[in-house]
Design a protein around this motif. Structure first.
Motif, PDB file in Angstrom:
ATOM      1  N   ILE A   1       0.844  -1.207   0.000  1.00 18.52           N
ATOM      2  CA  ILE A   1       0.000   0.000   0.000  1.00 18.52           C
ATOM      3  C   ILE A   1       0.874   1.252   0.000  1.00 18.52           C
ATOM      4  CG2 ILE A   1      -1.670   1.317   1.369  1.00 18.52           C
ATOM      5  CD1 ILE A   1      -2.789  -1.393   2.335  1.00 18.52           C
ATOM      6  N   TYR A   2       1.970   1.207   0.761  1.00 16.91           N
ATOM      7  CA  TYR A   2       2.899   2.343   0.812  1.00 16.91           C
ATOM      8  C   TYR A   2       3.549   2.575  -0.551  1.00 16.91           C
ATOM      9  CZ  TYR A   2       7.041   5.037   2.141  1.00 16.91           C
ATOM     10  OH  TYR A   2       8.031   5.991   2.226  1.00 16.91           O
ATOM     11  N   TRP A   3       3.956   1.510  -1.225  1.00 17.67           N
ATOM     12  CA  TRP A   3       4.616   1.638  -2.525  1.00 17.67           C
ATOM     13  C   TRP A   3       3.672   2.103  -3.626  1.00 17.67           C
ATOM     14  CZ3 TRP A   3       7.827  -3.533  -2.332  1.00 17.67           C
ATOM     15  CH2 TRP A   3       8.996  -3.310  -1.601  1.00 17.67           C
TER      16      TRP A   3
ATOM     17  N   THR B   1       0.338   9.472  -2.739  1.00 16.56           N
ATOM     18  CA  THR B   1      -0.222  10.413  -1.759  1.00 16.56           C
ATOM     19  C   THR B   1       0.115   9.977  -0.342  1.00 16.56           C
ATOM     20  OG1 THR B   1      -2.056  10.869  -3.275  1.00 16.56           O
ATOM     21  CG2 THR B   1      -2.326  11.545  -0.978  1.00 16.56           C
ATOM     22  N   TYR B   2      -0.054   8.667  -0.084  1.00 12.97           N
ATOM     23  CA  TYR B   2       0.240   8.152   1.254  1.00 12.97           C
ATOM     24  C   TYR B   2       1.737   8.250   1.564  1.00 12.97           C
ATOM     25  CZ  TYR B   2       0.595   4.900   5.178  1.00 12.97           C
ATOM     26  OH  TYR B   2       0.866   4.342   6.393  1.00 12.97           O
ATOM     27  N   ARG B   3       2.586   7.977   0.550  1.00 13.61           N
ATOM     28  CA  ARG B   3       4.031   8.086   0.763  1.00 13.61           C
ATOM     29  C   ARG B   3       4.420   9.509   1.132  1.00 13.61           C
ATOM     30  NH1 ARG B   3       4.708   4.990  -3.935  1.00 13.61           N
ATOM     31  NH2 ARG B   3       5.449   6.828  -5.063  1.00 13.61           N
ATOM     32  N   GLU B   4       3.812  10.479   0.445  1.00 12.97           N
ATOM     33  CA  GLU B   4       4.122  11.873   0.735  1.00 12.97           C
ATOM     34  C   GLU B   4       3.663  12.254   2.131  1.00 12.97           C
ATOM     35  OE1 GLU B   4       5.835  15.434   0.174  1.00 12.97           O
ATOM     36  OE2 GLU B   4       5.936  13.710  -1.194  1.00 12.97           O
TER      37      GLU B   4
ATOM     38  N   TYR C   1       3.690   5.592   9.844  1.00 12.16           N
ATOM     39  CA  TYR C   1       4.217   4.528   8.999  1.00 12.16           C
ATOM     40  C   TYR C   1       3.191   3.391   8.898  1.00 12.16           C
ATOM     41  CZ  TYR C   1       8.914   6.580   9.139  1.00 12.16           C
ATOM     42  OH  TYR C   1       9.991   7.408   8.993  1.00 12.16           O
ATOM     43  N   PRO C   2       3.206   2.653   7.790  1.00 11.46           N
ATOM     44  CA  PRO C   2       2.236   1.543   7.649  1.00 11.46           C
ATOM     45  C   PRO C   2       2.490   0.463   8.694  1.00 11.46           C
ATOM     46  CG  PRO C   2       3.897   1.450   5.915  1.00 11.46           C
ATOM     47  CD  PRO C   2       4.099   2.750   6.623  1.00 11.46           C
TER      48      PRO C   2
END
Length: 401
Positions: free
Chosen positions: A153-155, A159-162, A171-172
């Motif tokens: 999901i992070y990769w 938007t979530y990474r930013e 963090y996930p």
């Protein structure tokens, strides 16, 4: 390499249960050595503490429906895992009695080298291997999906990474559980992640061992009912061979004892399984519902949907396997008395026919597995659970709207 490993799991002393017994011992659910027992009991206790921390976290985030649903789906599954582990550890003597009965029965039957009986035994052993290995693969896939889903999901979400990089999002995490330190950043996050990975593997090991053991034993009872039916059909051969009164009584007695022992040990297995399945049936309804709600939520990303779909499939498959095999045992136990009336009973005298009637009456007793005192484990229950889960899902969806 895989086939060599699987071959090493075979045990001539346990024709059906070789892989099952090996997995139970290597998984730490059956241990006699005090040092190893203390280590594995410590592992079980750590897993128990983790489940408590999940419920604490659920109370903390109770106002956020989306986070609560995700926490609830995994917390309930963790609860069942710990309950299954306790069942195997604390009542291992009862489990071993059943497994010894299974192995001793099969070895004595295989020694007689009756072609029909041997073929029945080999057929259900082959079927049990397929189910066991399929289920182990399913559990393994689910474990890795649960562990890797947050990373994927992070990769896949820029938007979530930013948000993670600028500190507006944590963090996930694999599972939502409370710990007494900050788990969103730094060393606290690393400790929480390692703890969650450990508990996920632990849960997968317990589920794979417990469920495969129960399902394989159910397969044994189905197969042995077929064996008993064949023995009843062959009580007097084709009717032309001479069978003395003493020999006829002995054969009838053997069939009676065969069924009597099956009733005894199936009842013992049901006593072990029923409380676990009662909890699981209730929890499974809610877990399927919670997963379905997450799957249809608009804010759920693509990778998260894939994770939820795989998790939902594993839940349904687990419940289906129990209900299907329990239903098989029930159905076969309702048919086994047909073997008595298919035998050459007409070739015997009145005294033997009376004994056959008594045997037929004994064989009408059915073998059933239940989920607590309220429902049987069969396909009707499986369908009812799916319907109930859909009803809960509809109710929650309307409330969310």
């Amino acid at each position: 390499m895989v086939f060599k490993f699987l071959k090493r799991l075979e045990d001539p002393n346990n024709p059906l249960l070789g892989p099952t017994v090996s997995a139970l011992r290597n998984g730490g659910l059956w241990q006699k050595d005090r040092v190893k027992s203390f280590f594995y009991i410590s592992v079980h206790f750590v897993a128990f503490l983790f489940v408590i921390s999940q419920y604490i976290e659920l109370w903390i985030i109770r106002e956020n429906l989306e986070m609560a649903m995700r926490n609830l789906s995994l917390t309930m599954l963790s609860t069942v895992c710990v309950f299954k582990a306790c069942n195997l550890v604390f009542w291992q003597d009862s489990w071993k009695e059943i497994l010894d009965y299974v192995s001793d029965t099969e070895k004595s039957q295989l020694l007689k080298k009756d072609e029909k009986i041997t073929n029945i035994i080999l057929d259900y052993i082959k079927y049990a291997r397929r189910v066991t290995y399929f289920y182990w693969c399913l559990v393994t896939a689910t474990v890795f999906t649960v562990i890797l889903a947050p990373l994927l999901i992070y990769w896949t979400s820029p938007t979530y990474r930013e948000s993670v990089k600028n500190g507006t999002a944590p963090y996930p995490e694999i599972m939502s559980a409370w710990i007494p330190i900050d788990r969103t950043r730094g060393i606290g996050y690393c400790i929480a992640t390692l703890y969650q990975i450990f508990v996920t593997f632990y849960g997968g090991l317990v589920v794979a061992n417990f469920d495969s053991t129960a399902i394989v034993i159910m397969t044994f009872f189905t197969g042995q009912l077929k064996v008993l039916s064949v023995n009843c059909e062959n009580l007097f051969g084709d009717g032309n061979e001479p069978v003395s009164y003493d020999e006829a009584v002995k054969r009838i007695k053997d069939c009676h004892l065969h069924h009597l022992y099956m009733m005894k040990f199936s009842s013992q297995l049901n006593d072990l399984l029923s409380p676990v399945m009662f909890l699981y049936v209730i929890i499974c309804s809610l877990m399927i519902c919670a997963s379905a709600v997450q799957l249809t939520t608009e804010g759920t990303g693509t990778m998260q949907r894939i994770w939820i779909a795989e998790y939902l499939m594993a839940l349904i498959a687990q419940l289906f396997l129990y209900c299907w095999h329990s239903n098989d045992v029930l159905y076969m136990s309702m048919q086994v008395d047909d073997g008595v009336y298919s035998s050459a009973w007409w070739s015997q005298n009145v005294r033997i026919r009376r004994s056959l009637l008594l045997l037929g009456g004994q064989l009408r007793s059915t073998i059933t597995f239940t989920a607590g005192p309220f429902t049987m484990l069969d396909m009707a229950t499986f369908v009812a659970i799916l319907k109930g889960s859909y009803s809960y899902y509809t109710l929650l969806s309307q409330k969310e709207d």
